[in-house]
Design a protein around this motif. Structure first.
Motif, short mmCIF file in Angstrom:
data_model
loop_
_atom_site.label_atom_id
_atom_site.label_comp_id
_atom_site.label_asym_id
_atom_site.label_seq_id
_atom_site.Cartn_x
_atom_site.Cartn_y
_atom_site.Cartn_z
N ASN A 177 0.90 -1.50 -0.01
CA ASN A 177 -0.06 0.02 0.09
C ASN A 177 0.66 1.41 0.05
OD1 ASN A 177 -2.69 -1.11 0.33
ND2 ASN A 177 -1.76 -1.85 1.87
N TRP A 222 -3.53 -1.73 8.17
CA TRP A 222 -3.89 -0.99 7.01
C TRP A 222 -5.28 -1.88 6.59
CZ3 TRP A 222 -2.37 3.84 5.31
CH2 TRP A 222 -2.95 4.13 4.02
N LEU A 242 -4.18 9.67 -1.39
CA LEU A 242 -4.74 8.88 -0.19
C LEU A 242 -6.10 9.51 0.40
CD1 LEU A 242 -1.14 8.78 1.90
CD2 LEU A 242 -2.44 6.77 1.05
N PHE A 276 -8.40 7.21 2.90
CA PHE A 276 -7.43 7.09 3.89
C PHE A 276 -7.02 8.66 4.52
CE2 PHE A 276 -6.46 3.48 1.04
CZ PHE A 276 -7.07 2.91 1.60
#
Length: 376
Positions: A90, A101, A168, A173
């Motif tokens: 990732n 994650w 991201l 994220f």
């Protein structure tokens, strides 16, 4: 068409015979060991024996492919599993007490961005700035789970870090804090994207697989091998004896001003985005050997064309003295000023001593920042 086919068949036959009767294939040598020598490296890797130094530096510099193509940022560190270096698929390097994650929303998640010094070239996973930061947070905030994610990547500078940060967020994220550790790369890659052409070979094949597979097929033709050999010969004849060539004809002050303006614009964009997502952004100018460090203690320093980093840091220091860089900016370039120890494991990259010292400095700044926010 027939001539083209016959030419490729003839060249293919030639290379088959040549490869079969040529000497043993050349084993790729580690560039750091070749450049500095094992005797010098032992003086900075005092806790490692020769075999451990070799393995660590091979995992750092001889990962193949070292980079792979990534949309928008151009490239990223290739996933890797080793004894000293481990890179998650990732896009982050594993750190001490690595968080999960995707990140757990119950944790306080911190994304760390930067170049190869942030990644930790030349040190093991548990010796990076990210790992030391993780240890400080874990030791101090016992009741809270702070998790550091090391998104440092070789050759990255502020624009790529901003793009990675945005990517991201687009993929949901979202950290609680984002730390951007910059300095040397912005002043080495002054004319992006031209400064990145030299890295194209690292991720060209992956790019062509995804975007134009027919090009990859074309490059496998025997005739193209001849072309590549000619290019290699011409390229070797054109090399200069310095680490970085100057891509500009402009006056040095104009280049430095352009780089600083670019950095400040990236900072401004990150701040704006962070405000929307309720993320605390922290910006840090990291130490470099050619600014406020006694090079008598730098055992592995190699001279080069570093006029832009030197001039850029002096210019930024004046802005910092005027408090023009913001209250979320940490000037860390001076922490090595009076330290009479070797702090680098090659010309640019930090030793474990420097990583621990810098991470402590960053942690204290963040701690004070969190204390102020809490009181407000």
């Amino acid at each position: 068409c027939i001539l083209f086919i016959m030419s490729n068949l003839f060249i293919a036959l030639f290379f088959i015979i040549k490869d079969n009767y040529s000497e043993k294939p050349i084993i790729e040598k580690n560039p750091v060991i070749e450049r500095y020598g094992m005797d010098s490296l032992k003086k900075v890797y005092v806790e490692y024996d020769e075999n451990e130094i070799t393995n660590l530096l091979n995992e750092t510099w001889l990962r193949r492919p070292q980079y792979t193509y990534e949309p928008f940022t151009q490239f990223k560190e290739n996933p890797y599993k080793g004894e000293y270096v481990n890179i998650d698929s990732n896009g982050f390097r594993l750190t001490y007490d690595q968080g999960p994650w995707p990140p757990d929303s119950n944790n306080i998640n911190i994304f760390l961005f930067g170049g190869s010094t942030t990644f930790g070239y030349g040190v093991a996973d548990n010796e990076t700035i990210a790992s030391y930061l993780q240890k400080y947070f874990s030791d101090y905030f016992i009741s809270n789970d702070y998790k550091i994610y090391n998104f440092g990547r070789g050759n990255y500078y502020s624009a790529q870090e901003r793009i990675l940060f945005e990517n991201l967020l687009v993929n949901s994220f979202v950290p609680d804090m984002a730390i951007f550790l910059d300095g040397i790369n912005d002043f080495l890659y002054t004319n992006s994207p031209k400064g990145y052409y030299k890295n194209w070979g690292y991720y060209k094949n992956e790019f062509t697989k995804q975007v134009a597979p027919s090009i990859l097929l074309l490059e496998k033709l025997p005739l193209m091998r001849v072309v590549r050999n000619i290019q290699k010969i011409l390229g070797n004849n054109d090399k200069k004896n310095k680490l970085f060539s100057d891509p500009h004809n402009e006056d040095s002050s104009n280049v430095v001003r352009h780089v600083i303006d670019r950095y400040l614009e990236n900072k401004k964009i990150i701040e704006s985005i962070s405000g929307h997502y309720d993320i605390l952004p922290i910006f840090i100018l990291h130490p470099i050997p050619m600014y406020n460090y006694n090079l008598d203690y730098h055992l592995l320093y190699i001279e080069g064309d570093y006029k832009y980093p030197k001039a850029g840091y002096h210019h930024l220091s004046r802005l910092n003295e005027k408090n023009a860089l913001g209250n979320n900016f940490l000037w860390a370039a001076d922490i090595q000023k009076n330290i009479k120890l070797p702090l680098y494991v090659d010309t640019f990259h930090y030793s474990t001593v420097m990583n621990e010292m810098l991470s402590k400095y960053i942690f204290n700044f963040i701690f004070d920042k969190l204390h102020i926010l809490k009181n407000n």
